[in-house]
Design a protein around this motif. Sequence first.
Motif, PDB file in Angstrom:
ATOM      1  N   ASN A   1      20.102   9.453  12.407  1.00 56.68           N
ATOM      2  CA  ASN A   1      19.441   8.431  13.222  1.00 56.68           C
ATOM      3  C   ASN A   1      20.173   8.240  14.545  1.00 56.68           C
ATOM      4  OD1 ASN A   1      17.626   6.052  13.684  1.00 56.68           O
ATOM      5  ND2 ASN A   1      19.574   4.958  13.522  1.00 56.68           N
ATOM      6  N   ALA A   2      21.498   8.137  14.479  1.00 55.73           N
ATOM      7  CA  ALA A   2      22.290   7.932  15.697  1.00 55.73           C
ATOM      8  C   ALA A   2      22.254   9.164  16.591  1.00 55.73           C
ATOM      9  CB  ALA A   2      23.728   7.582  15.322  1.00 55.73           C
ATOM     10  N   VAL A   3      22.351  10.347  15.980  1.00 58.25           N
ATOM     11  CA  VAL A   3      22.329  11.583  16.753  1.00 58.25           C
ATOM     12  C   VAL A   3      20.982  11.744  17.474  1.00 58.25           C
ATOM     13  CG1 VAL A   3      22.284  14.115  16.559  1.00 58.25           C
ATOM     14  CG2 VAL A   3      24.048  12.789  15.374  1.00 58.25           C
ATOM     15  N   ALA A   4      19.884  11.459  16.778  1.00 62.07           N
ATOM     16  CA  ALA A   4      18.555  11.597  17.378  1.00 62.07           C
ATOM     17  C   ALA A   4      18.374  10.618  18.536  1.00 62.07           C
ATOM     18  CB  ALA A   4      17.480  11.368  16.317  1.00 62.07           C
TER      19      ALA A   4
ATOM     20  N   ALA B   1       8.814  16.375  13.951  1.00 64.81           N
ATOM     21  CA  ALA B   1       7.394  16.026  14.000  1.00 64.81           C
ATOM     22  C   ALA B   1       7.133  14.774  14.827  1.00 64.81           C
ATOM     23  CB  ALA B   1       6.862  15.830  12.586  1.00 64.81           C
ATOM     24  N   LEU B   2       8.142  13.932  15.004  1.00 68.39           N
ATOM     25  CA  LEU B   2       7.968  12.731  15.813  1.00 68.39           C
ATOM     26  C   LEU B   2       7.681  13.087  17.269  1.00 68.39           C
ATOM     27  CD1 LEU B   2      10.883  10.521  14.406  1.00 68.39           C
ATOM     28  CD2 LEU B   2       8.443  10.319  13.902  1.00 68.39           C
ATOM     29  N   ASP B   3       8.340  14.130  17.757  1.00 72.73           N
ATOM     30  CA  ASP B   3       8.109  14.601  19.128  1.00 72.73           C
ATOM     31  C   ASP B   3       8.707  15.989  19.242  1.00 72.73           C
ATOM     32  OD1 ASP B   3       8.116  15.120  21.920  1.00 72.73           O
ATOM     33  OD2 ASP B   3       8.054  12.965  22.324  1.00 72.73           O
ATOM     34  N   GLU B   4       7.887  17.001  19.054  1.00 74.00           N
ATOM     35  CA  GLU B   4       8.398  18.368  19.045  1.00 74.00           C
ATOM     36  C   GLU B   4       9.023  18.752  20.377  1.00 74.00           C
ATOM     37  OE1 GLU B   4       5.702  21.291  17.719  1.00 74.00           O
ATOM     38  OE2 GLU B   4       5.234  20.284  15.822  1.00 74.00           O
ATOM     39  N   LYS B   5       8.469  18.262  21.458  1.00 68.38           N
ATOM     40  CA  LYS B   5       8.990  18.606  22.778  1.00 68.38           C
ATOM     41  C   LYS B   5      10.433  18.137  22.944  1.00 68.38           C
ATOM     42  CE  LYS B   5       7.949  18.138  27.711  1.00 68.38           C
ATOM     43  NZ  LYS B   5       7.045  17.544  28.715  1.00 68.38           N
ATOM     44  N   ILE B   6      10.737  16.970  22.385  1.00 67.53           N
ATOM     45  CA  ILE B   6      12.082  16.401  22.528  1.00 67.53           C
ATOM     46  C   ILE B   6      13.057  16.987  21.508  1.00 67.53           C
ATOM     47  CG2 ILE B   6      13.450  14.288  22.261  1.00 67.53           C
ATOM     48  CD1 ILE B   6      11.232  12.729  23.539  1.00 67.53           C
TER      49      ILE B   6
ATOM     50  N   VAL C   1      26.598  21.361   5.304  1.00 72.09           N
ATOM     51  CA  VAL C   1      27.040  20.600   4.129  1.00 72.09           C
ATOM     52  C   VAL C   1      25.865  19.975   3.385  1.00 72.09           C
ATOM     53  CG1 VAL C   1      29.320  20.168   5.104  1.00 72.09           C
ATOM     54  CG2 VAL C   1      27.501  18.493   5.477  1.00 72.09           C
ATOM     55  N   CYS C   2      24.741  19.820   4.069  1.00 70.19           N
ATOM     56  CA  CYS C   2      23.534  19.268   3.437  1.00 70.19           C
ATOM     57  C   CYS C   2      22.340  20.173   3.767  1.00 70.19           C
ATOM     58  CB  CYS C   2      23.252  17.846   3.924  1.00 70.19           C
ATOM     59  SG  CYS C   2      24.607  16.680   3.725  1.00 70.19           S
ATOM     60  N   PRO C   3      22.270  21.376   3.195  1.00 68.89           N
ATOM     61  CA  PRO C   3      21.227  22.347   3.565  1.00 68.89           C
ATOM     62  C   PRO C   3      19.805  21.863   3.312  1.00 68.89           C
ATOM     63  CG  PRO C   3      22.432  23.054   1.611  1.00 68.89           C
ATOM     64  CD  PRO C   3      23.182  21.907   2.164  1.00 68.89           C
ATOM     65  N   GLU C   4      19.645  20.901   2.401  1.00 69.73           N
ATOM     66  CA  GLU C   4      18.306  20.406   2.116  1.00 69.73           C
ATOM     67  C   GLU C   4      17.682  19.697   3.308  1.00 69.73           C
ATOM     68  OE1 GLU C   4      21.318  17.322   0.611  1.00 69.73           O
ATOM     69  OE2 GLU C   4      21.105  19.507   0.717  1.00 69.73           O
ATOM     70  N   LEU C   5      18.524  19.282   4.262  1.00 74.23           N
ATOM     71  CA  LEU C   5      18.002  18.611   5.456  1.00 74.23           C
ATOM     72  C   LEU C   5      17.090  19.529   6.267  1.00 74.23           C
ATOM     73  CD1 LEU C   5      21.159  16.695   6.790  1.00 74.23           C
ATOM     74  CD2 LEU C   5      19.298  15.808   5.390  1.00 74.23           C
ATOM     75  N   LEU C   6      17.326  20.837   6.169  1.00 72.08           N
ATOM     76  CA  LEU C   6      16.508  21.797   6.904  1.00 72.08           C
ATOM     77  C   LEU C   6      15.054  21.777   6.444  1.00 72.08           C
ATOM     78  CD1 LEU C   6      18.988  24.817   6.988  1.00 72.08           C
ATOM     79  CD2 LEU C   6      18.337  23.343   8.905  1.00 72.08           C
ATOM     80  N   GLN C   7      14.832  21.316   5.217  1.00 68.11           N
ATOM     81  CA  GLN C   7      13.480  21.274   4.668  1.00 68.11           C
ATOM     82  C   GLN C   7      12.898  19.868   4.648  1.00 68.11           C
ATOM     83  OE1 GLN C   7      12.231  24.224   4.090  1.00 68.11           O
ATOM     84  NE2 GLN C   7      14.225  25.176   4.479  1.00 68.11           N
ATOM     85  N   THR C   8      13.753  18.875   4.876  1.00 68.40           N
ATOM     86  CA  THR C   8      13.271  17.482   4.764  1.00 68.40           C
ATOM     87  C   THR C   8      13.388  16.727   6.089  1.00 68.40           C
ATOM     88  OG1 THR C   8      15.484  16.868   3.933  1.00 68.40           O
ATOM     89  CG2 THR C   8      13.768  17.361   2.289  1.00 68.40           C
ATOM     90  N   GLU C   9      14.535  16.096   6.323  1.00 63.80           N
ATOM     91  CA  GLU C   9      14.687  15.210   7.485  1.00 63.80           C
ATOM     92  C   GLU C   9      14.515  15.915   8.826  1.00 63.80           C
ATOM     93  OE1 GLU C   9      16.372  14.821   4.747  1.00 63.80           O
ATOM     94  OE2 GLU C   9      17.060  12.750   4.434  1.00 63.80           O
ATOM     95  N   TYR C  10      15.045  17.125   8.978  1.00 62.28           N
ATOM     96  CA  TYR C  10      14.956  17.792  10.268  1.00 62.28           C
ATOM     97  C   TYR C  10      13.498  18.023  10.681  1.00 62.28           C
ATOM     98  CZ  TYR C  10      20.016  18.655  10.555  1.00 62.28           C
ATOM     99  OH  TYR C  10      21.373  18.509  10.658  1.00 62.28           O
ATOM    100  N   PRO C  11      12.644  18.561   9.797  1.00 64.24           N
ATOM    101  CA  PRO C  11      11.234  18.714  10.169  1.00 64.24           C
ATOM    102  C   PRO C  11      10.544  17.374  10.430  1.00 64.24           C
ATOM    103  CG  PRO C  11      11.762  20.145   8.319  1.00 64.24           C
ATOM    104  CD  PRO C  11      12.928  19.233   8.506  1.00 64.24           C
ATOM    105  N   GLN C  12      10.950  16.340   9.671  1.00 63.76           N
ATOM    106  CA  GLN C  12      10.328  15.027   9.862  1.00 63.76           C
ATOM    107  C   GLN C  12      10.659  14.452  11.237  1.00 63.76           C
ATOM    108  OE1 GLN C  12      11.579  12.603   6.563  1.00 63.76           O
ATOM    109  NE2 GLN C  12      10.706  13.988   5.035  1.00 63.76           N
ATOM    110  N   VAL C  13      11.917  14.597  11.652  1.00 66.32           N
ATOM    111  CA  VAL C  13      12.305  14.104  12.974  1.00 66.32           C
ATOM    112  C   VAL C  13      11.624  14.918  14.063  1.00 66.32           C
ATOM    113  CG1 VAL C  13      14.229  13.775  14.578  1.00 66.32           C
ATOM    114  CG2 VAL C  13      14.512  13.186  12.163  1.00 66.32           C
TER     115      VAL C  13
END
Length: 420
Positions: free
Chosen positions: A359-362, A406-411, A392-404
């Motif tokens: 959240n902070a990084v985004a 999707a909020l704004d692909e350009k950004i 360290v959390c490879p599952e993020l590549l399939q979950t949170e990263y795509p979700q973020v």
Amino acid sequence: MDLDALRVPPEIRNYAKIEDENVLLRLEKWKNKALDTLAKLQTRVEELAKLALKEQADVITAVAPLSAEADWVPEETRSKANEILDSAFPDPALALVTHILQHNVRPIFRTNAHPSVNLDTGRKLPRPAGGPFASQDFYDAQGWKDQPGAWMVVFWCVKNIPSGGYEEIWHLVIPPVMTLLDDYEPQYKLCGLKIAIAMLDHVPGSLLKRTGVDSLFSGALGRAILVLDAPETPILLPSTVSASLQLIKLTTEEESAERFNQLCALLGDSIVGSVWMYSSNRPDALLASIVALPPVFKMLRVGCARYLKVLVAQLVFPLAPLEYQHTTLELQLASLRALSALFDACPQRIRHWSGTILNAVARCWVGVVENPQGKHELRTELQNVCRSLAVVCPELLQTEYPQVTALDEKIFTQLFTSRI
């Protein structure tokens, strides 16, 4: 051989505060004369190496202070002093170092001895000499401060003591080092710290423990880390943490409870519990403490889990502060680098905090995209953190990263795709 021209004037100890034009003019004349004298010594390097022991000691004692990185030492002077020392005395014998410490250094510091050090043995005293108020007396009549640069003579000696030579001259080394390291003025603490760091690179840990000097060093370093308002703080604080880690490494066994407890005291009590507690209005101290964190994480490893809640909260705060709170680019960069080091040290426990971190990084990334001027390095570090977090959390590549994304692909596309 005229070495008097190299003698550092006592008033130069407060060089940055001098306003009297007459004094400044006199000091400039001394600088010029000292530089001329060094230039003459440079032409006699081969002769210097053949001098008698006492004369060699006197030359080193006169030249070493002018090799210091201080505001009163011009670069040309420093360069010539170092060249003389390196060329004339490239591999000094222990007898020469001993002579300097015994006859040139000891008289300077003996009248203001550290109350916890036995001057004859270099060991820690069972109780302070002079009673409970000895520490106050220790700060009175500090005659050694009238010889600015004397600490550089000690520094030169320590750099040239072989590991096997400490036992013989321990009683000559420890008193001046502790006097400097435990002084109340930060500038002298920093001088003592530089000597201690050089010393810890070679001194046997068993000797530190056997003489009780490990606890003297630990106490002095603990006090140095709490110097939060001095101009020296940005250098003093990280250097103190580095010296503390080296001391712990030398005097404790790997994987031992003793090492773990000392590392926890450094991170939990000194940095989190003290520096951070009083640094809300001291940005330099806060930045310095965060710069110092990565090697602490590396040594403590999964033990960092004990402090994850406060560590993550502090490290993500500068990335997306509230509107009324201030941050700096330097603090953001240091925090991101510390986060990556934390992932490496404690990968087993990061998943629980990944949402807070992401959240902070985004939020920080959005600010970079909207105002990229001068933030190329910050952009890179944000991408590095995302890459490290995904390791360290490879599952993020399939979950949170795509979700973020999707909020704004350009950004957000470049935040996650670059370097992952």
